[in-house]
Design a protein around this motif. Sequence first.
Motif, short mmCIF file in Angstrom:
data_model
loop_
_atom_site.label_atom_id
_atom_site.label_comp_id
_atom_site.label_asym_id
_atom_site.label_seq_id
_atom_site.Cartn_x
_atom_site.Cartn_y
_atom_site.Cartn_z
N UNK A 262 0.86 -1.19 0.00
CA UNK A 262 0.00 0.00 0.00
C UNK A 262 0.89 1.24 0.00
N UNK A 263 0.95 1.93 -1.12
CA UNK A 263 1.84 3.07 -1.26
C UNK A 263 1.52 4.17 -0.27
N UNK A 264 0.24 4.40 0.02
CA UNK A 264 -0.12 5.46 0.95
C UNK A 264 0.39 5.17 2.36
N UNK A 265 0.36 3.91 2.77
CA UNK A 265 0.90 3.55 4.08
C UNK A 265 2.42 3.68 4.09
N UNK A 266 3.03 3.39 2.95
CA UNK A 266 4.48 3.57 2.84
C UNK A 266 4.86 5.04 2.97
N UNK A 267 4.06 5.91 2.37
CA UNK A 267 4.30 7.34 2.50
C UNK A 267 4.05 7.81 3.93
N UNK A 268 3.05 7.24 4.59
CA UNK A 268 2.67 7.72 5.92
C UNK A 268 3.66 7.28 7.00
N UNK A 269 4.06 6.02 7.03
CA UNK A 269 4.83 5.50 8.16
C UNK A 269 6.35 5.60 7.97
N UNK A 270 6.95 4.94 7.00
CA UNK A 270 8.41 5.03 6.89
C UNK A 270 8.91 6.39 6.40
N UNK A 271 8.14 7.04 5.52
CA UNK A 271 8.63 8.28 4.92
C UNK A 271 8.40 9.49 5.80
N UNK A 272 7.21 9.61 6.40
CA UNK A 272 6.89 10.82 7.14
C UNK A 272 6.56 10.58 8.60
N UNK A 273 6.50 9.31 9.03
CA UNK A 273 6.27 9.02 10.44
C UNK A 273 7.50 9.33 11.27
N UNK A 274 7.32 9.50 12.55
CA UNK A 274 8.43 9.86 13.43
C UNK A 274 8.71 8.81 14.49
N UNK A 275 9.58 9.19 15.42
CA UNK A 275 9.91 8.39 16.59
C UNK A 275 10.74 7.15 16.28
N UNK A 276 11.43 7.12 15.13
CA UNK A 276 12.28 5.96 14.82
C UNK A 276 13.58 5.98 15.61
#
Length: 340
Positions: A262-276
């Motif tokens: 799911x490209x949208x989830x890829x954009x949301x979590x690894x690309x723009x999500x935080x706290x890594x």
Amino acid sequence: MANEEFALIAQLQKDLGHVGKGVRLGIGDDAAWLDTEGRTLVSSMDTLVAGRHFFADVHPADLGWKALAVNLSDLAAMGAIPRWCLLSLALPPLAEGYGQWVQDFAAGWLALAERADVALVGGDTVATDGPLTLSITALGVVEQGVMRRDAASVGDLIWVTGTLGDAAAALDRAFVSRGLPGWALNCSETCAQALENRRLRPQPRLDFARAAVAAGVTCALDCSDGFLADLGHILQASGLRARVDLEHLPLSSALRECIDSDLQRLLRWPLTGGDDYELIFCAPPSLTGTLMALATNCALPITAVGEVLPADPHAAEDVDLYWQGQSLSLPMNRGHQHVF
């Protein structure tokens, strides 16, 4: 409150006030007396507020670990060796008193502090009618130069340690479980727990960072606000641009199960999500073999995800984002907002 505050300080001193390297005088006086042994001092400070940076019902042991980890990650981004911390606690009233809370908090803090060889040498405590608030100052030393966010060069490869997006996905799951807006996770309970562990107990990449500095890496920062936002900090400070290939972003097996192409989830979590709290660092291609060997020695995967490009005054964005060779528009939200 005075007697209770003195008891709280005494418990913190008992649980966490062990003498560490370079500590001539730690908790118990008006100030700590520290010996840097002729090395350069590096310092960082973070403030964490319940309801903004963490849920108020977080277990104190997880909070103790994470409060220390996010500060040690800043030192790792500079390539520093952690030595000492100062802790300020603003505590709201607890019906059962502070004893068990402090004991659990100290256990989580100490589990990471012993691994990182960092000593708590002072701080402050205060009662508050507001939310639980922690401020931590982390102090480290460096043996040579540091890594900086303004030191990227054209042609550098852009690297990431570990994997991205786990904590952001787990945070979405936590939002949904509390009836707050968020994206539901479609994965097994085992995978969900693995993501939650990454959110609550991030791993500062101290050993690899020290080795990278020694190998000649000069540019890095820790990924706390989201990969795209934090890479943007490097590019802005260095006056450069970048190309990133989205399919190269490193994902854990647990997150792959949730994303499922799911490209949208890829954009949301690894690309723009935080706290890594992973490291983003830039290095010339000539260091690739050395860096891969260091990563193997540290049992830490690293992944090249893009390349630093020359500045272009006519470009609308500082990152060219590609997915399987096709150019993509950048997401409107480029980073994680620490608001619960």
